[in-house]
Design a protein around this motif. Structure first.
Motif, PDB file in Angstrom:
ATOM      1  N   MET A   1       1.285  -0.991  -0.421  1.00  0.00           N
ATOM      2  CA  MET A   1       0.053   0.033  -0.022  1.00  0.00           C
ATOM      3  C   MET A   1       1.098   0.834  -0.095  1.00  0.00           C
ATOM      4  O   MET A   1       2.161   1.089   0.492  1.00  0.00           O
ATOM      5  CB  MET A   1      -0.693  -0.100   1.327  1.00  0.00           C
ATOM      6  N   LYS A   2       0.805   2.315  -1.336  1.00  0.00           N
ATOM      7  CA  LYS A   2       1.258   3.894  -0.494  1.00  0.00           C
ATOM      8  C   LYS A   2       0.313   4.853  -0.956  1.00  0.00           C
ATOM      9  O   LYS A   2      -0.582   4.304  -1.311  1.00  0.00           O
ATOM     10  CB  LYS A   2       1.853   3.735  -2.246  1.00  0.00           C
ATOM     11  N   LEU A   3       0.340   5.950  -0.194  1.00  0.00           N
ATOM     12  CA  LEU A   3       0.421   6.784   0.273  1.00  0.00           C
ATOM     13  C   LEU A   3       0.945   7.965  -0.125  1.00  0.00           C
ATOM     14  O   LEU A   3       2.004   8.198   0.187  1.00  0.00           O
ATOM     15  CB  LEU A   3       0.019   6.771   1.704  1.00  0.00           C
ATOM     16  N   LEU A   4       0.626   8.481  -1.611  1.00  0.00           N
ATOM     17  CA  LEU A   4       0.896   9.897  -2.362  1.00  0.00           C
ATOM     18  C   LEU A   4       0.431  11.041  -1.662  1.00  0.00           C
ATOM     19  O   LEU A   4      -0.985  11.358  -1.972  1.00  0.00           O
ATOM     20  CB  LEU A   4       0.507  10.112  -3.536  1.00  0.00           C
ATOM     21  N   PHE A   5       1.488  11.457  -0.144  1.00  0.00           N
ATOM     22  CA  PHE A   5       1.450  12.354   0.370  1.00  0.00           C
ATOM     23  C   PHE A   5       1.128  14.080  -0.244  1.00  0.00           C
ATOM     24  O   PHE A   5       2.432  14.232  -0.504  1.00  0.00           O
ATOM     25  CB  PHE A   5       1.657  12.366   1.581  1.00  0.00           C
ATOM     26  N   LEU A   6       0.654  14.314  -0.913  1.00  0.00           N
ATOM     27  CA  LEU A   6       1.152  15.802  -1.784  1.00  0.00           C
ATOM     28  C   LEU A   6       0.699  16.995  -1.466  1.00  0.00           C
ATOM     29  O   LEU A   6      -0.410  17.558  -0.374  1.00  0.00           O
ATOM     30  CB  LEU A   6       0.713  15.388  -3.073  1.00  0.00           C
ATOM     31  N   HIS A   7       1.859  17.885  -0.917  1.00  0.00           N
ATOM     32  CA  HIS A   7       1.259  19.008  -0.225  1.00  0.00           C
ATOM     33  C   HIS A   7       2.241  20.783  -0.928  1.00  0.00           C
ATOM     34  O   HIS A   7       2.754  19.948  -1.972  1.00  0.00           O
ATOM     35  CB  HIS A   7       1.958  19.190   1.088  1.00  0.00           C
ATOM     36  N   GLY A   8       1.455  21.450  -0.870  1.00  0.00           N
ATOM     37  CA  GLY A   8       1.346  22.924  -1.079  1.00  0.00           C
ATOM     38  C   GLY A   8       1.202  23.379  -0.828  1.00  0.00           C
ATOM     39  O   GLY A   8      -0.379  23.750   0.027  1.00  0.00           O
ATOM     40  N   PRO A   9       1.392  25.189  -0.361  1.00  0.00           N
ATOM     41  CA  PRO A   9       0.713  26.500  -0.858  1.00  0.00           C
ATOM     42  C   PRO A   9      -1.090  26.310  -1.080  1.00  0.00           C
ATOM     43  O   PRO A   9      -0.608  25.735  -2.525  1.00  0.00           O
ATOM     44  CB  PRO A   9       1.622  27.518  -0.833  1.00  0.00           C
ATOM     45  N   PRO A  10      -1.899  27.046  -0.673  1.00  0.00           N
ATOM     46  CA  PRO A  10      -3.237  27.504  -2.453  1.00  0.00           C
ATOM     47  C   PRO A  10      -2.602  27.609  -3.098  1.00  0.00           C
ATOM     48  O   PRO A  10      -1.249  28.742  -3.606  1.00  0.00           O
ATOM     49  CB  PRO A  10      -3.279  29.069  -1.520  1.00  0.00           C
ATOM     50  N   ALA A  11      -3.153  27.148  -3.889  1.00  0.00           N
ATOM     51  CA  ALA A  11      -2.917  27.398  -5.377  1.00  0.00           C
ATOM     52  C   ALA A  11      -1.576  26.963  -6.624  1.00  0.00           C
ATOM     53  O   ALA A  11      -1.612  27.529  -7.933  1.00  0.00           O
ATOM     54  CB  ALA A  11      -3.053  29.046  -5.667  1.00  0.00           C
ATOM     55  N   ALA A  12      -1.124  26.373  -5.869  1.00  0.00           N
ATOM     56  CA  ALA A  12       0.321  24.758  -6.701  1.00  0.00           C
ATOM     57  C   ALA A  12      -0.006  23.982  -7.185  1.00  0.00           C
ATOM     58  O   ALA A  12       1.094  23.725  -8.107  1.00  0.00           O
ATOM     59  CB  ALA A  12       0.958  24.771  -5.363  1.00  0.00           C
TER      60      ALA A  12
ATOM     61  N   LYS B   1      -2.297  21.439  -6.654  1.00  0.00           N
ATOM     62  CA  LYS B   1      -2.217  20.301  -5.589  1.00  0.00           C
ATOM     63  C   LYS B   1      -3.143  19.321  -6.702  1.00  0.00           C
ATOM     64  O   LYS B   1      -3.390  18.024  -6.947  1.00  0.00           O
ATOM     65  CB  LYS B   1      -2.543  20.360  -4.426  1.00  0.00           C
ATOM     66  N   TYR B   2      -4.671  20.282  -6.695  1.00  0.00           N
ATOM     67  CA  TYR B   2      -5.317  19.048  -7.038  1.00  0.00           C
ATOM     68  C   TYR B   2      -5.065  18.668  -8.454  1.00  0.00           C
ATOM     69  O   TYR B   2      -5.501  17.334  -9.034  1.00  0.00           O
ATOM     70  CB  TYR B   2      -6.968  19.488  -7.439  1.00  0.00           C
ATOM     71  N   THR B   3      -4.636  19.514  -9.551  1.00  0.00           N
ATOM     72  CA  THR B   3      -4.375  19.567 -10.619  1.00  0.00           C
ATOM     73  C   THR B   3      -3.673  18.495 -10.980  1.00  0.00           C
ATOM     74  O   THR B   3      -3.874  17.093 -12.038  1.00  0.00           O
ATOM     75  CB  THR B   3      -4.155  20.898 -11.446  1.00  0.00           C
ATOM     76  N   ILE B   4      -2.737  18.277 -10.313  1.00  0.00           N
ATOM     77  CA  ILE B   4      -1.689  17.903 -10.765  1.00  0.00           C
ATOM     78  C   ILE B   4      -1.637  16.121  -9.671  1.00  0.00           C
ATOM     79  O   ILE B   4      -1.893  14.661 -10.438  1.00  0.00           O
ATOM     80  CB  ILE B   4       0.097  18.302  -9.593  1.00  0.00           C
ATOM     81  N   ALA B   5      -2.997  16.139  -8.936  1.00  0.00           N
ATOM     82  CA  ALA B   5      -3.817  14.716  -8.148  1.00  0.00           C
ATOM     83  C   ALA B   5      -4.068  14.532  -9.121  1.00  0.00           C
ATOM     84  O   ALA B   5      -4.262  13.412  -9.416  1.00  0.00           O
ATOM     85  CB  ALA B   5      -4.351  15.246  -7.085  1.00  0.00           C
ATOM     86  N   ARG B   6      -4.229  14.686  -9.557  1.00  0.00           N
ATOM     87  CA  ARG B   6      -5.836  14.996 -10.551  1.00  0.00           C
ATOM     88  C   ARG B   6      -5.531  13.780 -11.801  1.00  0.00           C
ATOM     89  O   ARG B   6      -5.592  12.673 -12.565  1.00  0.00           O
ATOM     90  CB  ARG B   6      -7.088  15.848 -11.429  1.00  0.00           C
ATOM     91  N   ALA B   7      -3.936  14.489 -12.351  1.00  0.00           N
ATOM     92  CA  ALA B   7      -3.263  13.678 -13.641  1.00  0.00           C
ATOM     93  C   ALA B   7      -3.088  12.705 -12.731  1.00  0.00           C
ATOM     94  O   ALA B   7      -3.233  11.640 -13.847  1.00  0.00           O
ATOM     95  CB  ALA B   7      -2.751  14.888 -13.671  1.00  0.00           C
ATOM     96  N   VAL B   8      -2.508  12.655 -11.716  1.00  0.00           N
ATOM     97  CA  VAL B   8      -1.808  11.075 -11.206  1.00  0.00           C
ATOM     98  C   VAL B   8      -2.875   9.874 -10.926  1.00  0.00           C
ATOM     99  O   VAL B   8      -2.146   9.105 -11.579  1.00  0.00           O
ATOM    100  CB  VAL B   8      -0.947  11.346  -9.926  1.00  0.00           C
TER     101      VAL B   8
ATOM    102  N   ALA C   1       4.721  17.009 -14.088  1.00  0.00           N
ATOM    103  CA  ALA C   1       4.715  17.298 -12.571  1.00  0.00           C
ATOM    104  C   ALA C   1       4.223  16.272 -12.318  1.00  0.00           C
ATOM    105  O   ALA C   1       4.805  15.231 -11.611  1.00  0.00           O
ATOM    106  CB  ALA C   1       4.172  18.275 -11.960  1.00  0.00           C
ATOM    107  N   ALA C   2       2.829  15.597 -12.875  1.00  0.00           N
ATOM    108  CA  ALA C   2       2.621  14.383 -13.049  1.00  0.00           C
ATOM    109  C   ALA C   2       3.540  13.274 -13.253  1.00  0.00           C
ATOM    110  O   ALA C   2       3.459  12.334 -12.269  1.00  0.00           O
ATOM    111  CB  ALA C   2       1.193  14.680 -13.306  1.00  0.00           C
ATOM    112  N   ALA C   3       4.082  13.440 -14.571  1.00  0.00           N
ATOM    113  CA  ALA C   3       4.623  12.285 -14.824  1.00  0.00           C
ATOM    114  C   ALA C   3       6.089  12.362 -14.109  1.00  0.00           C
ATOM    115  O   ALA C   3       6.698  11.148 -13.896  1.00  0.00           O
ATOM    116  CB  ALA C   3       5.459  12.964 -16.315  1.00  0.00           C
TER     117      ALA C   3
END
Length: 179
Positions: A1-12, A14-21, A165-167
């Protein structure tokens, strides 16, 4: 099991890149605003009830995923209403279940955040869109980000397209683990 813990400031991104991943890998996306929006519907942001329920929901979902061996992506914005040590607690839960937490930090300077903060797509999840409030909270966000555990990968989203970034993240997730 892997948890990708993607973090950063507002508008960085996160959602867009996580959705692509998520789209590329099939990993479920447990993004920050799923819980924030649900709890905020009843409790004011940062209130004791909000803080307690948000964290409990986050941890309950992660515990259940670990129990089922279900890998996932979790997006997170470090800020002062989150309990100190929360990221380490999450990593401990995952490790206790035999999994790995992979921290990935997205960076974007204040000027970049300001240029993106009012984008219409941010309204969908009730995300921070007020430039004056962002500027007021910037020092808090920055301080909380420095308290995060070391990241396996850091990406400056001002100079890296979301697909790139997703790649990079997918390559990290699929790389053989070293012991």
């Amino acid at each position: 099991m892997k948890l990708l813990f993607l973090h950063g400031p507002p508008a960085a991104g996160k959602y867009t890149i996580a959705r692509a991943v998520s789209d590329a890998t099939g990993l479920p996306l447990f993004h920050n605003h799923l819980i924030v929006d649900a709890v905020h519907a009843v409790f004011p942001f940062g209130s004791p009830g909000f803080v307690a329920l948000r964290e409990r929901f986050w941890l309950d979902v992660i515990r259940a995923a670990v129990a089922e061996g279900r890998s996932l992506i979790f997006t997170f914005q470090p800020e002062s209403s989150v309990s100190p040590g929360f990221p380490e607690q999450v990593a401990g839960i995952v490790a206790a279940g035999g999994g790995d937490t992979i921290f990935v930090q997205l960076r974007l300077d204040l000027a970049g955040q300001i240029s993106r903060i009012a984008n219409d797509d941010r309204a969908r999840f009730g995300k921070l869109r007020d430039t004056a409030l962002l500027e007021q909270l910037h020092a808090d966000f920055a301080a909380c980000e420095t308290a995060m555990p070391a990241s396996a990968l850091t990406i400056d989203t001002a100079s890296t397209a979301p697909a790139d970034a997703a790649a990079r993240i997918i390559a990290l997730l699929t790389a053989p683990q070293s012991n």
